[in-house]
Design a protein around this motif. Structure first.
Motif, PDB file in Angstrom:
ATOM      1  N   ASP A 169       0.878  -1.168   0.000  1.00 28.93           N
ATOM      2  CA  ASP A 169       0.000   0.000   0.000  1.00 28.93           C
ATOM      3  C   ASP A 169       0.923   1.227   0.000  1.00 28.93           C
ATOM      4  OD1 ASP A 169      -1.546   2.177   0.686  1.00 28.93           O
ATOM      5  OD2 ASP A 169      -2.694   1.139   2.228  1.00 28.93           O
ATOM      6  N   VAL A 170       0.932   1.958  -1.096  1.00 30.70           N
ATOM      7  CA  VAL A 170       1.902   3.047  -1.232  1.00 30.70           C
ATOM      8  C   VAL A 170       1.595   4.248  -0.338  1.00 30.70           C
ATOM      9  CG1 VAL A 170       2.430   2.363  -3.628  1.00 30.70           C
ATOM     10  CG2 VAL A 170       0.826   4.235  -3.208  1.00 30.70           C
ATOM     11  N   SER A 171       0.498   4.179   0.400  1.00 29.36           N
ATOM     12  CA  SER A 171       0.236   5.250   1.373  1.00 29.36           C
ATOM     13  C   SER A 171       0.908   4.940   2.711  1.00 29.36           C
ATOM     14  CB  SER A 171      -1.270   5.441   1.579  1.00 29.36           C
ATOM     15  OG  SER A 171      -1.814   4.362   2.303  1.00 29.36           O
ATOM     16  N   LYS A 172       1.560   3.763   2.816  1.00 34.57           N
ATOM     17  CA  LYS A 172       2.138   3.363   4.115  1.00 34.57           C
ATOM     18  C   LYS A 172       3.654   3.242   4.007  1.00 34.57           C
ATOM     19  CE  LYS A 172      -1.791   1.300   6.303  1.00 34.57           C
ATOM     20  NZ  LYS A 172      -2.849   1.175   5.286  1.00 34.57           N
ATOM     21  N   GLU A 173       4.324   4.081   4.787  1.00 31.83           N
ATOM     22  CA  GLU A 173       5.784   4.168   4.709  1.00 31.83           C
ATOM     23  C   GLU A 173       6.466   2.822   4.986  1.00 31.83           C
ATOM     24  OE1 GLU A 173       7.378   6.693   3.452  1.00 31.83           O
ATOM     25  OE2 GLU A 173       9.319   5.765   3.802  1.00 31.83           O
ATOM     26  N   GLY A 204       3.442   8.785  -1.396  1.00 31.20           N
ATOM     27  CA  GLY A 204       3.968   7.462  -1.732  1.00 31.20           C
ATOM     28  C   GLY A 204       4.962   7.558  -2.875  1.00 31.20           C
ATOM     29  N   LEU A 205       4.626   8.406  -3.840  1.00 34.51           N
ATOM     30  CA  LEU A 205       5.505   8.604  -5.006  1.00 34.51           C
ATOM     31  C   LEU A 205       6.832   9.239  -4.590  1.00 34.51           C
ATOM     32  CD1 LEU A 205       4.415  10.024  -8.418  1.00 34.51           C
ATOM     33  CD2 LEU A 205       6.063  11.325  -7.081  1.00 34.51           C
ATOM     34  N   VAL A 206       6.751  10.214  -3.682  1.00 34.82           N
ATOM     35  CA  VAL A 206       7.983  10.863  -3.199  1.00 34.82           C
ATOM     36  C   VAL A 206       8.857   9.828  -2.490  1.00 34.82           C
ATOM     37  CG1 VAL A 206       8.905  12.541  -1.540  1.00 34.82           C
ATOM     38  CG2 VAL A 206       6.967  13.167  -3.005  1.00 34.82           C
TER      39      VAL A 206
END
Ligand SMILES: NC(=O)C1=CN([C@@H]2O[C@H](COP(=O)(O)OP(=O)(O)OC[C@H]3O[C@@H](n4cnc5c(N)ncnc54)[C@H](O)[C@@H]3O)[C@@H](O)[C@H]2O)C=CC1
Ligand SMILES: CCCCCC(=O)/C=C/C=C\C/C=C\C/C=C\CCCC(=O)O
Length: 273
Positions: free
Chosen positions: A68-72, A116-118
């Protein structure tokens, strides 16, 4: 620019690649000779099925990594896993993104589309940079024509996509390429035939009236996925570090960099310290 770039023997990581445009980029890269592709997605079922299908044609070339790209913490584990599996990542396509401008989801959408992209970009730069022992590489960040337009029905999506473009152009400034050997670029597709353009009444701000929806979106040209894949192909092959590319209305690849640079030149005097 990197002379004669080709997909052959490259290891690629693509986020949001279980379906839609990300899946099409994954398949195209394998078709062009990429060695390995990591299909990174939150949707495990669709992702595993897609990878199994890819591996029927491209033997053991694809892997699925749930993230999940919202989770570091998931991004961190994902990047480590892919580097361990492939040894080296040559191409990162930061594609995962959603349109969800609702009161309850806009923060998550911004986390996915921008933060998430960053995070993936920073990890890839650290891994790829030649001045710290890496092999260089290419990073393509997926923006949108929404990042070039003002649309009051999805202002949060527009803002996140404009942020992607600004981040990319700022990061790419000299001596980024000279130091790192990495080309970082952005792709701005217009409306394209995927799940993202379905059920728009449930994704935009204050648009419950279906007549207004029809008026707003009824005549929009929805281009084919293949048109955007063609632009991705062109920019991977020929795009300079910092370049911004348009894929709109099924038109051939168009480079937007000079138009955007003109804007920066116009306002430079006003904003310079
Ligand atoms: N379809 C369009 O009209 C346009 C799409 N774009 C951008 O292209 C990118 C891909 O979009 P589409 O393929 O159209 O969308 P899509 O909705 O068809 O596919 C998105 C993929 O991302 C995955 N995903 C969603 N949330 C995730 C998360 N938190 N972590 C990891 N994966 C996640 C989904 O499972 C899905 O596989 C997005 O960044 C989108 O904003 C840009 C311009 C136009
Ligand atoms: C101009 C924005 C295009 C955004 C492309 C994108 O990333 C996702 C689009 C999803 C659905 C909407 C499709 C088209 C909407 C286009 C134009 C709306 C214009 C509204 C206006 O007020 O001008």
């Amino acid at each position: 620019m990197t002379a004669q770039w080709e997909a052959k023997n490259k290891n690629c990581l693509i986020t949001g690649a279980a379906s839609g445009l990300g899946a099409a980029y994954a398949e195209a890269l394998l078709k062009e000779g990429a060695k390995k592709v990591a299909v990174v997605d939150i949707d495990e079922n669709t992702g595993q099925n897609f990878v199994a299908k890819l591996n029927e044609t491209y033997k053991n070339a694809a892997i699925f990594v749930k993230c999940d790209v919202s989770k570091e913490s998931e991004i961190e584990n994902c990047f480590k896993t892919v580097v361990k599996e492939f040894g080296r990542v040559d191409v990162l396509i930061n594609n995962a993104g959603i349109m969800s401008d609702l009161e309850t989801t806009w923060r998550l959408a911004t986390d996915i589309n921008y933060q998430g992209l960053v995070s993936f970009t920073l990890k890839a730069v650290k891994h790829m940079r030649k001045d710290e022992g890496g092999a260089g590489g290419v990073i393509v960040n997926i923006s949108s024509t929404a990042g070039l337009s003002k649309v009051n029905t999805f202002p949060i999506y527009c803002g996140s996509k404009a942020a992607v473009r600004y981040f990319t152009q700022s990061l790419a400034m000299p001596p980024f390429f000279e130091d790192t050997g990495i080309r970082v670029m952005a792709l701005c597709p217009g409306a394209t035939a995927t799940k993202l353009v379905e059920n728009l009444d449930k994704k935009v701000v204050d648009m419950k009236n279906s007549k207004m929806m029809e008026e707003l979106f009824g005549n929009v040209h929805i281009q084919s996925v293949e048109s955007t894949v063609a632009v991705m192909h062109k920019m991977l092959k020929d795009g300079n570090n910092g370049s911004i590319w348009l894929s709109n209305k099924d038109q051939p690849p168009y480079e937007l960099t000079s138009h955007i640079d003109k804007f920066f030149t116009d306002v430079e005097e006003l904003v310079s310290p």
